[in-house]
Design an enzyme around this catalytic site. Sequence first.
Site, PDB file in Angstrom:
ATOM      1  N   SER A  26     -21.053  14.587  -3.186  1.00  0.00           N
ATOM      2  CA  SER A  26     -21.084  16.219  -2.832  1.00  0.00           C
ATOM      3  C   SER A  26     -21.955  16.030  -1.422  1.00  0.00           C
ATOM      4  CB  SER A  26     -22.024  16.922  -3.807  1.00  0.00           C
ATOM      5  OG  SER A  26     -21.907  18.252  -3.606  1.00  0.00           O
ATOM      6  N   PRO A  27     -21.802  17.080  -0.410  1.00  0.00           N
ATOM      7  CA  PRO A  27     -22.799  16.771   0.848  1.00  0.00           C
ATOM      8  C   PRO A  27     -24.035  16.689   0.472  1.00  0.00           C
ATOM      9  CG  PRO A  27     -21.498  18.869   0.721  1.00  0.00           C
ATOM     10  CD  PRO A  27     -20.846  17.961  -0.530  1.00  0.00           C
ATOM     11  N   TYR A  71     -26.497  30.077   3.980  1.00  0.00           N
ATOM     12  CA  TYR A  71     -26.453  29.708   5.290  1.00  0.00           C
ATOM     13  C   TYR A  71     -25.497  30.764   5.973  1.00  0.00           C
ATOM     14  CZ  TYR A  71     -28.914  25.781   3.864  1.00  0.00           C
ATOM     15  OH  TYR A  71     -30.010  24.863   3.134  1.00  0.00           O
ATOM     16  N   ARG A 107     -27.001  14.343  -7.019  1.00  0.00           N
ATOM     17  CA  ARG A 107     -28.270  13.754  -7.323  1.00  0.00           C
ATOM     18  C   ARG A 107     -27.722  12.384  -8.275  1.00  0.00           C
ATOM     19  NH1 ARG A 107     -31.217  18.920  -9.171  1.00  0.00           N
ATOM     20  NH2 ARG A 107     -29.241  19.407  -9.565  1.00  0.00           N
TER      21      ARG A 107
HETATM   22  C1  LIG Z   1     -30.820  15.588  -1.320  1.00  0.00           C
HETATM   23  C2  LIG Z   1     -29.785  16.783  -1.326  1.00  0.00           C
HETATM   24  C3  LIG Z   1     -29.108  17.266  -0.271  1.00  0.00           C
HETATM   25  C4  LIG Z   1     -28.279  18.283  -0.047  1.00  0.00           C
HETATM   26  N1  LIG Z   1     -27.687  18.851   0.821  1.00  0.00           N
HETATM   27  C5  LIG Z   1     -26.504  19.519   0.930  1.00  0.00           C
HETATM   28  C6  LIG Z   1     -25.796  19.726   2.144  1.00  0.00           C
HETATM   29  O1  LIG Z   1     -25.915  19.227   3.145  1.00  0.00           O
HETATM   30  N2  LIG Z   1     -24.816  20.826   1.787  1.00  0.00           N
HETATM   31  C7  LIG Z   1     -24.560  21.179   0.594  1.00  0.00           C
HETATM   32  O2  LIG Z   1     -23.598  22.077   0.738  1.00  0.00           O
HETATM   33  N3  LIG Z   1     -25.329  20.912  -0.474  1.00  0.00           N
HETATM   34  C8  LIG Z   1     -26.332  20.312  -0.500  1.00  0.00           C
HETATM   35  N4  LIG Z   1     -26.827  19.919  -1.370  1.00  0.00           N
HETATM   36  C9  LIG Z   1     -26.313  20.235  -2.725  1.00  0.00           C
HETATM   37  C10 LIG Z   1     -25.409  19.279  -3.486  1.00  0.00           C
HETATM   38  O3  LIG Z   1     -24.389  19.195  -2.632  1.00  0.00           O
HETATM   39  C11 LIG Z   1     -25.174  19.849  -4.828  1.00  0.00           C
HETATM   40  O4  LIG Z   1     -24.365  20.968  -4.729  1.00  0.00           O
HETATM   41  C12 LIG Z   1     -26.313  20.129  -5.814  1.00  0.00           C
HETATM   42  O5  LIG Z   1     -27.350  19.017  -5.729  1.00  0.00           O
HETATM   43  C13 LIG Z   1     -25.861  19.916  -7.262  1.00  0.00           C
HETATM   44  O6  LIG Z   1     -25.370  18.795  -7.668  1.00  0.00           O
HETATM   45  P1  LIG Z   1     -26.012  17.751  -8.478  1.00  0.00           P
HETATM   46  O7  LIG Z   1     -26.360  18.466  -9.624  1.00  0.00           O
HETATM   47  O8  LIG Z   1     -24.964  16.760  -8.682  1.00  0.00           O
HETATM   48  O9  LIG Z   1     -27.104  17.125  -7.435  1.00  0.00           O
HETATM   49  C14 LIG Z   1     -27.874  18.907  -1.353  1.00  0.00           C
HETATM   50  C15 LIG Z   1     -28.648  18.493  -2.638  1.00  0.00           C
HETATM   51  C16 LIG Z   1     -29.367  17.342  -2.490  1.00  0.00           C
HETATM   52  C17 LIG Z   1     -30.263  16.847  -3.905  1.00  0.00           C
END
Ligand SMILES: Cc1cc2nc3c(=O)[nH]c(=O)nc-3n(C[C@H](O)[C@H](O)[C@H](O)COP(=O)(O)O)c2cc1C
Length: 359
Positions: free
Chosen positions: A23-24, A182, A324
Amino acid sequence: MSATLFTPLTLRGITFKNRIAVSPMCEYSSEDGFANDWHLVHLGSRAVGGAGLIISEAAAVSPEGRITPDDLGIWKAEHVPFLQRITAFIESQGSVAGIQLAHAGRKASHASPWKGGAEVPPAAGGWQTVAPSAVPFTTGETAPLALDAAGIGKVIADFRAAAVRSLEAGFKVIELHAAHGYLLHEFMSPLSNQRTDEYGGSFENRIRLLLEVTAATREVWPAEYPLLVRISATDWTEGGWTVEDSVALAAVLKTRGVDLIDCSTGGNVPAAQIPVGPGYQVPFAERVKKETGMPTGAVGLITTAQEAETIVSQGQADMVLLARELLRDPYFPLHAAHELGVDVQWPDQYLRAKPRLRQ
Ligand SMILES: Cc1cc2nc3c(=O)[nH]c(=O)nc-3n(C[C@H](O)[C@H](O)[C@H](O)COP(=O)(O)O)c2cc1C
């Protein structure tokens, strides 16, 4: 044994070797938008770790579209060569390189999280933010400028130009960032869009900018390459964007050359009450997929092999995106394959560490 998680997924002319995507994730590690060794190692490690698709962090389509002065960018030709190095490495590992194109709108011009996250004024290297309406994200912050017709035209042109550069940089997937409060999401949600022109009011008007950006991107993005859109499927707030809106939007995007909807939620208002828990956003991906036939990606607190496998094998989504958990363990896909009893290829250099499958 077989697991749906490790079956290939094909969108247009591109086949992902499995259903796990990075994921980004913003790294806040750029200067003037440039990728550097950090990005190569960060994204490269996750390619070595076996993810089928690696989506770069939000890459700003213009300097004013950055969340922070440290964001990755793709607004000028000089950004392309280092990105080429990253995409070539990702491909060498059998993964597909994707890029998330973004404009932060009213949430731009803030400090990186570990620098405190506060608004950065122009005198300190920040800039005037833009949005659909002059309503700040947080009370007390500087109001954004409401975009006029020329400003909207520039946003569309910036996304188009960024898509051209993404192609030059070797990416094979673009994800448009229309989530998390955004710019594109700000236009979509009545909570942030108070316009009275053709970009505000009705659902059709509020999704207009996203459709125009989608069309401009599709125009320059090869027909054999997938285009993804990340949405916040709900604002979790009365009077905001709803899951019904998301279903209606997905049905429209399906006819506009979009190949998968990545279903996140929230981010447009600070006060939203979000019932966070394992897989809490999966039902949105499931509903959009079931009601429109549009392929979806599920994201949000997916942390185990079994959770990921259940989501794709039960048809709740076509792909899982992990953030994460992949920071904690870049080799999650290799470990998940082992746990699910699937034999996947390890990098030659690491073969001596490959565990034997339990029979
Ligand atoms: C360090 C960090 C940076 C993130 N940056 C972005 C981003 O650039 N674009 C985006 O769409 N979501 C961003 N997110 C959200 C994640 O892509 C994801 O949707 C969110 O963390 C939930 O997924 P997870 O529970 O697997 O962490 C970011 C999350 C983290 C932890």
